[in-house]
Design a protein around this motif. Structure first.
Motif, PDB file in Angstrom:
ATOM      1  N   ASP A 218      -2.249  10.646   3.464  1.00  0.00           N
ATOM      2  CA  ASP A 218      -3.098  11.262   4.489  1.00  0.00           C
ATOM      3  C   ASP A 218      -3.305  12.719   4.076  1.00  0.00           C
ATOM      4  O   ASP A 218      -2.383  13.530   4.169  1.00  0.00           O
ATOM      5  CB  ASP A 218      -2.388  11.164   5.848  1.00  0.00           C
ATOM      6  CG  ASP A 218      -3.163  11.803   6.991  1.00  0.00           C
ATOM      7  OD1 ASP A 218      -4.204  12.438   6.755  1.00  0.00           O
ATOM      8  OD2 ASP A 218      -2.705  11.665   8.142  1.00  0.00           O
TER       9      ASP A 218
ATOM     10  N   MET B 114       0.829  -1.200   0.000  1.00  0.00           N
ATOM     11  CA  MET B 114       0.000   0.000   0.000  1.00  0.00           C
ATOM     12  C   MET B 114       0.868   1.256   0.000  1.00  0.00           C
ATOM     13  O   MET B 114       1.903   1.326   0.652  1.00  0.00           O
ATOM     14  CB  MET B 114      -0.889   0.039   1.245  1.00  0.00           C
ATOM     15  CG  MET B 114      -2.076  -0.872   1.192  1.00  0.00           C
ATOM     16  SD  MET B 114      -3.164  -0.505   2.596  1.00  0.00           S
ATOM     17  CE  MET B 114      -4.248  -1.924   2.504  1.00  0.00           C
ATOM     18  N   LYS B 115       0.386   2.263  -0.736  1.00  0.00           N
ATOM     19  CA  LYS B 115       0.972   3.590  -0.704  1.00  0.00           C
ATOM     20  C   LYS B 115      -0.156   4.519  -0.306  1.00  0.00           C
ATOM     21  O   LYS B 115      -1.162   4.611  -1.026  1.00  0.00           O
ATOM     22  CB  LYS B 115       1.536   3.937  -2.087  1.00  0.00           C
ATOM     23  CG  LYS B 115       2.629   4.973  -2.068  1.00  0.00           C
ATOM     24  CD  LYS B 115       3.266   5.066  -3.461  1.00  0.00           C
ATOM     25  CE  LYS B 115       4.408   6.070  -3.450  1.00  0.00           C
ATOM     26  NZ  LYS B 115       4.958   6.246  -4.801  1.00  0.00           N
ATOM     27  N   LEU B 116      -0.030   5.166   0.837  1.00  0.00           N
ATOM     28  CA  LEU B 116      -1.141   5.925   1.414  1.00  0.00           C
ATOM     29  C   LEU B 116      -0.810   7.417   1.477  1.00  0.00           C
ATOM     30  O   LEU B 116       0.337   7.806   1.731  1.00  0.00           O
ATOM     31  CB  LEU B 116      -1.443   5.408   2.821  1.00  0.00           C
ATOM     32  CG  LEU B 116      -1.785   3.918   2.925  1.00  0.00           C
ATOM     33  CD1 LEU B 116      -1.836   3.488   4.389  1.00  0.00           C
ATOM     34  CD2 LEU B 116      -3.110   3.633   2.237  1.00  0.00           C
TER      35      LEU B 116
ATOM     36  N   VAL C 218      -8.940   3.393   5.815  1.00  0.00           N
ATOM     37  CA  VAL C 218      -8.883   2.565   4.610  1.00  0.00           C
ATOM     38  C   VAL C 218      -9.718   1.295   4.783  1.00  0.00           C
ATOM     39  O   VAL C 218     -10.539   0.938   3.914  1.00  0.00           O
ATOM     40  CB  VAL C 218      -7.416   2.196   4.270  1.00  0.00           C
ATOM     41  CG1 VAL C 218      -7.353   1.139   3.179  1.00  0.00           C
ATOM     42  CG2 VAL C 218      -6.643   3.436   3.852  1.00  0.00           C
TER      43      VAL C 218
ATOM     44  N   ALA D 284      -6.636   2.097  -1.114  1.00  0.00           N
ATOM     45  CA  ALA D 284      -5.327   2.741  -1.032  1.00  0.00           C
ATOM     46  C   ALA D 284      -4.901   3.294  -2.393  1.00  0.00           C
ATOM     47  O   ALA D 284      -4.486   4.457  -2.502  1.00  0.00           O
ATOM     48  CB  ALA D 284      -4.289   1.754  -0.514  1.00  0.00           C
TER      49      ALA D 284
ATOM     50  N   ASP E 120      -6.561  -2.621  -0.498  1.00  0.00           N
ATOM     51  CA  ASP E 120      -5.594  -2.264  -1.543  1.00  0.00           C
ATOM     52  C   ASP E 120      -6.215  -1.353  -2.601  1.00  0.00           C
ATOM     53  O   ASP E 120      -5.565  -0.415  -3.085  1.00  0.00           O
ATOM     54  CB  ASP E 120      -5.035  -3.522  -2.217  1.00  0.00           C
ATOM     55  CG  ASP E 120      -3.972  -4.215  -1.373  1.00  0.00           C
ATOM     56  OD1 ASP E 120      -3.462  -3.584  -0.420  1.00  0.00           O
ATOM     57  OD2 ASP E 120      -3.653  -5.376  -1.675  1.00  0.00           O
TER      58      ASP E 120
ATOM     59  N   VAL F   9       2.338   4.972   4.604  1.00  0.00           N
ATOM     60  CA  VAL F   9       2.038   6.401   4.411  1.00  0.00           C
ATOM     61  C   VAL F   9       3.260   7.071   3.780  1.00  0.00           C
ATOM     62  O   VAL F   9       4.329   7.150   4.388  1.00  0.00           O
ATOM     63  CB  VAL F   9       1.666   7.086   5.733  1.00  0.00           C
ATOM     64  CG1 VAL F   9       1.441   8.591   5.505  1.00  0.00           C
ATOM     65  CG2 VAL F   9       0.420   6.457   6.346  1.00  0.00           C
TER      66      VAL F   9
ATOM     67  N   ILE G  35      -4.770   3.838   8.222  1.00  0.00           N
ATOM     68  CA  ILE G  35      -5.093   2.490   7.760  1.00  0.00           C
ATOM     69  C   ILE G  35      -6.472   2.051   8.263  1.00  0.00           C
ATOM     70  O   ILE G  35      -7.178   1.282   7.589  1.00  0.00           O
ATOM     71  CB  ILE G  35      -3.990   1.486   8.188  1.00  0.00           C
ATOM     72  CG1 ILE G  35      -4.174   0.141   7.485  1.00  0.00           C
ATOM     73  CG2 ILE G  35      -3.940   1.312   9.683  1.00  0.00           C
ATOM     74  CD1 ILE G  35      -3.960   0.182   5.998  1.00  0.00           C
TER      75      ILE G  35
ATOM     76  N   THR H 123      -7.311   6.266  -3.598  1.00  0.00           N
ATOM     77  CA  THR H 123      -7.155   7.520  -2.863  1.00  0.00           C
ATOM     78  C   THR H 123      -5.759   8.117  -3.058  1.00  0.00           C
ATOM     79  O   THR H 123      -5.610   9.344  -3.061  1.00  0.00           O
ATOM     80  CB  THR H 123      -7.459   7.328  -1.363  1.00  0.00           C
ATOM     81  OG1 THR H 123      -6.636   6.281  -0.816  1.00  0.00           O
ATOM     82  CG2 THR H 123      -8.931   6.968  -1.155  1.00  0.00           C
ATOM     83  N   TRP H 124      -4.754   7.273  -3.245  1.00  0.00           N
ATOM     84  CA  TRP H 124      -3.409   7.788  -3.556  1.00  0.00           C
ATOM     85  C   TRP H 124      -3.436   8.551  -4.884  1.00  0.00           C
ATOM     86  O   TRP H 124      -2.962   9.692  -4.970  1.00  0.00           O
ATOM     87  CB  TRP H 124      -2.396   6.644  -3.628  1.00  0.00           C
ATOM     88  CG  TRP H 124      -1.061   7.091  -4.146  1.00  0.00           C
ATOM     89  CD1 TRP H 124      -0.614   7.044  -5.436  1.00  0.00           C
ATOM     90  CD2 TRP H 124      -0.011   7.708  -3.388  1.00  0.00           C
ATOM     91  NE1 TRP H 124       0.647   7.584  -5.533  1.00  0.00           N
ATOM     92  CE2 TRP H 124       1.040   8.001  -4.292  1.00  0.00           C
ATOM     93  CE3 TRP H 124       0.147   8.034  -2.038  1.00  0.00           C
ATOM     94  CZ2 TRP H 124       2.230   8.603  -3.880  1.00  0.00           C
ATOM     95  CZ3 TRP H 124       1.331   8.636  -1.637  1.00  0.00           C
ATOM     96  CH2 TRP H 124       2.354   8.915  -2.549  1.00  0.00           C
TER      97      TRP H 124
END
Length: 257
Positions: A7, A3-5, A228, A243, A240, A33, A225, A246-247
């Protein structure tokens, strides 16, 4: 899939978390994150925010005046804000309206909000917006100003499904926070289910708005998370997928890929 998040709303310049930043950002990285939009609230915190963004490459700054702090403004605040945004190529936030707090001058709130909205438009920047108990007026003002030509997020969205539809037409993105994890928050879950994929965002509002069942006292970006996972359940998809969606949306809106 790792995951690449992103915020998309926090206040990491808050003095309550200043002493823990290195450890906090390490915990954020450990869950994926990679970016945090940290939003200013008043002139007094803009310098600290710029310094924080300079020391931590994951942090993108947004500079603005929150409606709670409209009485703290200096006479030259609009020019000071424009200078900050130009120097740091930053977003504008946190701006907005709050009619839930007694004693906040609504006319002055609107004037400060409109000044920042117009500055964002002139500089072609996105905005991060706060709205409580002021949905009708927010929509009226956004319509009056021609919507959000360079995009904008409504943070910790607490409006109705109908308000999702209204704000979509004005160019808004919808960011959900730890409040959506509360079992009784059916309104936010219905709204989150109604947001199109291409306008969905996640946030923590750190150091506030802890997700349900997360021990406090303070929130932090790693806890995104939990948002998510709740959104994945609400939207009947996988963490996933939330994530990744939204990324991509946050990078499109705020940059920082």
């Amino acid at each position: 899939m790792n995951m690449k998040l992103f915020d998309t709303h926090a206040h990491l310049q808050d003095p309550r978390v200043a002493g823990d930043m290195d450890a906090m950002m390490a915990r954020a990285r450990s869950v994926g994150v990679a970016r945090v939009l940290s939003c200013g609230t008043r002139e007094e915190d803009w310098g600290a925010l710029a310094g924080l963004a300079g020391r931590h490459p994951e942090i993108l700054p947004a500079f603005g005046v929150h409606p709670w702090f409209i009485e703290t403004l200096s006479p030259d605040w609009v020019n000071a804000l424009g200078q900050r945004m130009t120097n740091d190529a930053a977003a504008v936030g946190e701006i907005g309206l709050d009619f839930a707090v007694d004693g906040l001058d609504r006319g002055k709130q609107e004037a400060v909000f409109l000044s920042q909205l117009r500055l964002a438009k002139a500089l072609r920047r996105p905005v991060s917006m706060h709205c409580r108990k002021a949905w009708g007026r927010l929509v009226e003002l956004l319509k009056q100003e021609g919507g959000l030509p360079h995009g904008g997020a409504i943070h910790a969205f607490s409006g109705s499904v109908e308000m999702v539809r209204e704000c979509l037409r004005l160019g808004a993105f919808f960011s959900f926070s730890g409040s959506i994890t509360r079992p009784a928050n059916h309104k936010a879950k219905k709204a989150a289910a109604a947001v199109p994929d291409h306008r969905l965002l996640i946030e923590t509002d750190s150091p506030d708005m802890l997700p349900a069942e997360v021990p406090g006292p303070l929130n932090e970006p790693a806890h995104v998370i939990h948002v998510v996972n709740t959104l994945a359940a609400v939207r009947e998809t996988t963490p996933d997928e939330i994530a990744q969606t939204t990324w991509e949306n946050a990078v499109r809106l705020f940059g920082g890929n």
